[in-house]
Design a protein around this motif. Structure first.
Motif, PDB file in Angstrom:
ATOM      1  N   GLN A 141      80.577  76.079  33.898  1.00  0.00           N
ATOM      2  CA  GLN A 141      81.073  76.409  35.232  1.00  0.00           C
ATOM      3  C   GLN A 141      82.482  75.870  35.439  1.00  0.00           C
ATOM      4  N   CYS A 142      82.750  74.679  34.863  1.00  0.00           N
ATOM      5  CA  CYS A 142      84.053  74.028  35.060  1.00  0.00           C
ATOM      6  C   CYS A 142      85.049  74.373  33.960  1.00  0.00           C
ATOM      7  N   LYS A 143      84.587  75.184  33.012  1.00  0.00           N
ATOM      8  CA  LYS A 143      85.444  75.561  31.881  1.00  0.00           C
ATOM      9  C   LYS A 143      86.000  74.322  31.170  1.00  0.00           C
ATOM     10  N   PHE A 186      73.261  65.180  41.483  1.00  0.00           N
ATOM     11  CA  PHE A 186      72.325  65.466  40.393  1.00  0.00           C
ATOM     12  C   PHE A 186      71.301  66.517  40.826  1.00  0.00           C
ATOM     13  N   VAL A 187      70.724  66.354  42.016  1.00  0.00           N
ATOM     14  CA  VAL A 187      69.688  67.275  42.467  1.00  0.00           C
ATOM     15  C   VAL A 187      70.240  68.690  42.630  1.00  0.00           C
ATOM     16  N   GLU A 188      71.485  68.812  43.065  1.00  0.00           N
ATOM     17  CA  GLU A 188      72.071  70.140  43.241  1.00  0.00           C
ATOM     18  C   GLU A 188      72.281  70.829  41.900  1.00  0.00           C
ATOM     19  N   LEU A 189      72.738  70.066  40.911  1.00  0.00           N
ATOM     20  CA  LEU A 189      72.916  70.653  39.577  1.00  0.00           C
ATOM     21  C   LEU A 189      71.563  71.086  39.006  1.00  0.00           C
ATOM     22  N   VAL A 190      70.539  70.278  39.229  1.00  0.00           N
ATOM     23  CA  VAL A 190      69.198  70.620  38.738  1.00  0.00           C
ATOM     24  C   VAL A 190      68.726  71.929  39.357  1.00  0.00           C
ATOM     25  N   GLN A 191      68.947  72.095  40.653  1.00  0.00           N
ATOM     26  CA  GLN A 191      68.522  73.327  41.326  1.00  0.00           C
ATOM     27  C   GLN A 191      69.282  74.538  40.786  1.00  0.00           C
ATOM     28  N   GLN A 192      70.577  74.367  40.583  1.00  0.00           N
ATOM     29  CA  GLN A 192      71.366  75.461  40.020  1.00  0.00           C
ATOM     30  C   GLN A 192      70.895  75.802  38.597  1.00  0.00           C
ATOM     31  N   ALA A 193      70.600  74.770  37.823  1.00  0.00           N
ATOM     32  CA  ALA A 193      70.146  75.000  36.452  1.00  0.00           C
ATOM     33  C   ALA A 193      68.824  75.766  36.441  1.00  0.00           C
ATOM     34  N   TYR A 194      67.935  75.411  37.340  1.00  0.00           N
ATOM     35  CA  TYR A 194      66.657  76.116  37.411  1.00  0.00           C
ATOM     36  C   TYR A 194      66.872  77.596  37.731  1.00  0.00           C
ATOM     37  N   MET A 195      67.729  77.868  38.717  1.00  0.00           N
ATOM     38  CA  MET A 195      67.987  79.259  39.094  1.00  0.00           C
ATOM     39  C   MET A 195      68.641  80.046  37.955  1.00  0.00           C
ATOM     40  N   ASN A 196      69.292  79.336  37.045  1.00  0.00           N
ATOM     41  CA  ASN A 196      69.936  79.998  35.912  1.00  0.00           C
ATOM     42  C   ASN A 196      69.122  79.849  34.628  1.00  0.00           C
ATOM     43  N   ARG A 197      67.856  79.524  34.785  1.00  0.00           N
ATOM     44  CA  ARG A 197      66.894  79.498  33.677  1.00  0.00           C
ATOM     45  C   ARG A 197      67.282  78.515  32.559  1.00  0.00           C
ATOM     46  N   VAL A 198      67.715  77.337  32.975  1.00  0.00           N
ATOM     47  CA  VAL A 198      68.001  76.249  32.029  1.00  0.00           C
ATOM     48  C   VAL A 198      66.769  75.348  31.960  1.00  0.00           C
ATOM     49  N   SER A 199      66.329  75.049  30.779  1.00  0.00           N
ATOM     50  CA  SER A 199      65.124  74.228  30.617  1.00  0.00           C
ATOM     51  C   SER A 199      65.325  72.834  31.192  1.00  0.00           C
ATOM     52  N   LEU A 200      64.357  72.389  31.971  1.00  0.00           N
ATOM     53  CA  LEU A 200      64.396  71.062  32.590  1.00  0.00           C
ATOM     54  C   LEU A 200      63.270  70.180  32.065  1.00  0.00           C
ATOM     55  N   SER A 201      62.820  70.485  30.880  1.00  0.00           N
ATOM     56  CA  SER A 201      61.742  69.711  30.261  1.00  0.00           C
ATOM     57  C   SER A 201      62.033  69.594  28.775  1.00  0.00           C
ATOM     58  N   ALA A 202      61.641  68.467  28.189  1.00  0.00           N
ATOM     59  CA  ALA A 202      61.866  68.280  26.755  1.00  0.00           C
ATOM     60  C   ALA A 202      60.896  67.238  26.216  1.00  0.00           C
ATOM     61  N   ASN A 203      60.544  67.431  24.961  1.00  0.00           N
ATOM     62  CA  ASN A 203      59.795  66.388  24.279  1.00  0.00           C
ATOM     63  C   ASN A 203      60.764  65.545  23.458  1.00  0.00           C
ATOM     64  N   ILE A 262      68.073  62.918  26.557  1.00  0.00           N
ATOM     65  CA  ILE A 262      69.344  63.419  26.018  1.00  0.00           C
ATOM     66  C   ILE A 262      69.293  64.925  25.820  1.00  0.00           C
ATOM     67  N   LYS A 263      68.149  65.447  25.413  1.00  0.00           N
ATOM     68  CA  LYS A 263      68.025  66.896  25.244  1.00  0.00           C
ATOM     69  C   LYS A 263      68.215  67.620  26.584  1.00  0.00           C
ATOM     70  N   ILE A 264      67.587  67.097  27.629  1.00  0.00           N
ATOM     71  CA  ILE A 264      67.718  67.724  28.957  1.00  0.00           C
ATOM     72  C   ILE A 264      69.147  67.575  29.458  1.00  0.00           C
ATOM     73  N   LYS A 265      69.732  66.412  29.281  1.00  0.00           N
ATOM     74  CA  LYS A 265      71.115  66.196  29.721  1.00  0.00           C
ATOM     75  C   LYS A 265      72.084  67.112  28.982  1.00  0.00           C
ATOM     76  N   GLN A 266      71.803  67.318  27.712  1.00  0.00           N
ATOM     77  CA  GLN A 266      72.676  68.195  26.944  1.00  0.00           C
ATOM     78  C   GLN A 266      72.667  69.608  27.536  1.00  0.00           C
ATOM     79  N   ALA A 267      71.469  70.084  27.883  1.00  0.00           N
ATOM     80  CA  ALA A 267      71.364  71.419  28.478  1.00  0.00           C
ATOM     81  C   ALA A 267      72.073  71.468  29.833  1.00  0.00           C
TER      82      ALA A 267
END
Length: 782
Positions: A558-560, A582-599, A545-550
């Motif tokens: 992006q979609c306002k 999903f994979v495309e959003l993940v790649q975009q998030a990485y390029m925009n420095r969004v955390s893709l890991s959570a405890n 849920i933490k990763i999904k929230q980010a």
């Protein structure tokens, strides 16, 4: 389709709309296990220069060590090193809770089979041969080998505990009817397919890496650190899978990891230790044998008014987990029934045999069987069918709904389960047919019994009800989940993968659940108490849920739009008319420095218990179930067969029906073995004589009931468990009590159901024949 909700104190209620949850997904290691490629500790590629350890044990039962001569051991072929307790640089005592479990005997022998020294050699065979050559001289003392002797000597590993509701003594004196009885309840060997095994690999300086077959990697980490006298952060424990555990590897796997680590440190080489089966059976603890008794008062309709129950746990030489195990026996001495004014007392007896330990049900079965023994005794006394007696005494949702320890029995579905099962199994029609059969057959007799299960879910030690997790999403859209639970064949990793896939709306093929490691998720609880999915599933969900929230906040920006409108489903992320793979959003998030890991973290709510008052809510919820067993006995030989079993069991909203059914079937058969054939025997000197699979009989495929019907009771858990499922590891074990009750029912038919036979467990053919003989002689004398 569901909306992403912000994390609050309670994780969202999730419908099973994903293709991954509620589906009978194949066990994640099934193909590897069938093909033989699933890697266990003994299959690990061994580092160069790996050496092998074995233990030398005491053949005497108890006494003080006067001398240890190990010269022949040291001179034996291939021997590299030999250690005793004096060679341990740190703690010698590795007890899990209370003192009393030395890693190697420290001046005193407490039981026959205790490890006294350890040998390191160039091969496993050489190590084991050398270990037989030790000369251990002892000033022997008289052992205490049974409960009665321990009671007479006031020999306890922990203080006696009481649970009191009202004034049972006064109520018994005024009761309309009274009965009393006693029952000897046998122990049980774990017989895991993979024995106790550990591999210790020394790393730089004082660091140590441990591979072990353990249900509690964090405890192994702690104890290895303590015996080596280093900080916990110097020790990493890695556990990919076990070949079974059943509780036998909750505390008692640590000793062998500690011995391997000690030898590895001293000799700067990798060390493996693997106990041969017979030594494993001799040196490790079992299910606790119990000696129990009861006195109950009841009215003319067979409804219990008051009860006094005493449970006497034979704990062996040390406490291990016995305090909590006897507690759980006391918690479950009521099973599904309201006892009225009651007094339940639990003794924890110290004897000179191996220290008994956790086993599936953790004391619950040894307490629960007393409730069913009481129901049978009342039924024979009143002339009722035993099912009628059980139905009359069930907890209800009105006044008779409080346990002896003060917990309300809420959302009680047992009356409905028993009603449904009695109909689907045709209990009453079969009862009539069986009565006729028994009247017409002088030699073969049939028995029938329907028994319920009410099993509390949570560790009774409150601090253990917590879990952590670590989840990573990689840039190719694949996901890795790590959690503190251990996989021992029960399908925990499979369910965790389903939960992870469901949360992200992706295929389970994109999820990898990695081995349990203390350097990924720290301070974990053991995988026990049926809590593996409940605790770790919630922790993993929390991390997801933490990763999904980010990701949702990034996509919504992006979609306002609002992130609460984002939905993860079918390998896509949707927001109104917008969607993106999903994979495309993940790649975009990485390029925009969004955390893709959570405890993630989870702690069980609502639970509390005060041992001083014997009151509280030790369980988050109850899991329920019921089983009907039909048996046929031969009154001339005592032999019997289980002809048919019908089970209806409550798993809440099942995450994986196939795995849940497998757990129910396996648990039932294992419970049947405990109650019928698995007969632990120690001789008069305290040596275990049932120490191999020629002298200790577990159920075989031929013992499986010819008709074996298992159905799931389809109703979501009323409590906020993971997806409103329920635990399934331990509760089905106690469904097998119906087999024992059915055997008693068949024997009782010899007295026209007037006498409740004395049948201690396991109900071997010898014990069945003895019970038959006692009844037939008694009725003929009458």
């Amino acid at each position: 389709m569901r909306k992403l909700l912000e994390q609050t104190g309670s994780t969202p209620t999730i419908k099973h709309e994903s293709q991954e949850v509620g589906k009978s997904t194949q066990h994640e290691s099934a193909q590897r296990q069938v093909c033989g490629s699933a890697r266990y500790v003994d299959d690990m590629p061994e580092p160069a220069n790996t050496k092998y350890a074995a233990i030398g044990i005491s053949r005497a039962t108890c006494g003080t060590i006067s001398a240890i001569n190990l010269e022949k051991v040291k001179a034996s072929l291939g021997v590299i090193d030999v250690i005793t307790a004096k060679d341990v640089p740190g703690h010698v005592d590795i007890a899990p809770v209370f003192d009393g479990d030395p890693v190697l005997a420290d001046g005193e022998i407490k039981f026959s089979g205790q490890a006294v020294f350890a040998v390191l050699a160039d091969s496993m065979i050489n190590a084991r041969r050398a270990a037989l050559l030790g000369d251990i001289q002892l000033i022997e003392t008289t052992p205490i080998l049974d409960v009665d002797t321990a009671l007479s000597h006031s020999s306890f590993v922990r203080p006696t505990h009481d649970m009191i509701a009202g004034n049972a003594g006064q109520a018994l004196a005024a009761a309309e009817n009274r009965i009393s009885g006693q029952l000897s309840v046998g122990g049980q060997e774990h017989v895991y397919l993979e024995g106790q095994v550990s591999l210790a690999i020394p790393e730089e300086e004082d660091r140590m890496h441990i591979y072990t077959s353990s249900q509690h990697p964090s405890e192994v980490q702690k104890l290895v650190a303590e015996v080596l006298d280093v900080k916990l952060n110097r020790v990493v424990v890695d556990m990919r899978r076990m070949g079974g555990g059943f509780g036998g590897k909750e505390t008692q796997a640590a000793q062998w990891a500690c011995i391997a680590a000690l030898l590895a440190r001293r000799n700067n080489c990798a060390v493996k230790i693997r106990l041969p089966r017979q030594l494993d059976m001799i040196a490790t603890g079992k299910r606790h044998p119990f000696e129990n008794d009861y006195e109950v008062g009841f009215d003319d309709k067979g409804r219990i008014q008051c009860a006094k129950i005493t449970v006497n746990g034979n704990c062996g030489h040390s406490a291990d987990l016995s305090d909590a195990i006897v507690d759980r026996a006391m918690f479950h001495a009521d099973n599904a029934y309201f006892l009225g004014e009651s007094h339940i007392q639990g003794h924890r007896l110290k004897t000179n045999i191996v220290s008994h330990t956790a086993y599936r049900g953790f004391g619950g079965p040894q307490g629960m069987i007393m409730a069913e023994a009481i129901m049978d005794a009342i039924a024979r006394k009143t002339g009722q069918d035993p099912l009628t007696t059980r139905l009359n005494n069930l907890y209800d949702n009105a006044e008779r709904n409080t346990t002896p320890y003060g917990m309300k029995v809420e959302n009680n579905i047992l009356p409905d389960i028993l009603e449904k099962l009695s109909q689907s199994s045709e209990y009453w029609q079969r009862r009539e047919a069986i009565t006729t059969f028994n009247q017409e057959n002088p030699i073969l007799k049939k028995g029938l019994a329907l028994t319920p299960v009410k099993f509390g879910i949570s560790f009774t030690a409150k601090h253990l009800n917590q879990a952590g997790a670590l989840v990573h999403v990689y840039t190719d859209g694949s996901i890795q989940a790590n959690h503190g639970g251990t996989e021992m064949g029960q399908g925990l990793h499979t369910k965790i993968a389903q939960i992870t896939a469901n949360e992200f709306g992706v295929s389970i093929d994109d999820v990898e659940v990695t081995s349990t490691r203390t350097d990924k998720v720290p301070n974990t609880s053991p995988t026990a108490a049926s809590s593996g999915t409940d605790l770790n599933g919630k922790a993993v969900q929390n991390a997801c849920i933490k990763i999904k929230q980010a990701l949702a906040e990034f996509y919504a920006s992006q979609c306002k739009a609002e992130p609460t409108e984002v939905v993860f489903t079918n390998n896509k992320v949707c927001l109104g008319e917008h969607s993106i793979p999903f994979v495309e959003l993940v790649q975009q998030a990485y390029m925009n420095r969004v955390s893709l890991s959570a405890n993630g973290f989870y702690k069980t709510p609502k639970i509390h218990y005060d041992r001083n008052t014997g009151k509280g809510r030790p369980f988050f919820y109850f899991a329920y179930g019921a089983s009907v067993s039909e048996v046929t006995i031969d009154t001339l030989s005592g032999e019997y067969a289980v002809n048919r079993v019908d089970i209806l069991h409550d798993v809440g909203a099942s995450i994986n029906p196939a795995i849940d059914k497998g757990q129910i079937e396996g648990g039932f058969i294992q419970g049947m073995g405990w109650l019928t054939s698995e007969d632990l025997r120690w001789n008069e000197k305290g040596h275990l004589t049932s120490n191999n699979l020629a002298t200790y009989k577990i159920p075989a495929i031929g013992d499986t009931p010819e008709i074996f019907n298992v159905d799931l009771y389809d109703r979501p858990n009323a409590e906020d468990s993971i997806y409103h499922s329920k635990a399934v590891g331990e509760p089905p074990f106690m469904l097998a009590i119906s087999v024992w009750c059915a055997i008693k029912d068949a024997i009782s038919s010899l007295s026209d159901y007037q006498i409740d036979p004395q049948l201690d467990t396991p109900a071997t053919p010898e014990r069945v024949l003895q019970a038959v003989t006692t009844i037939t002689q008694g009725t003929s004398n009458d």
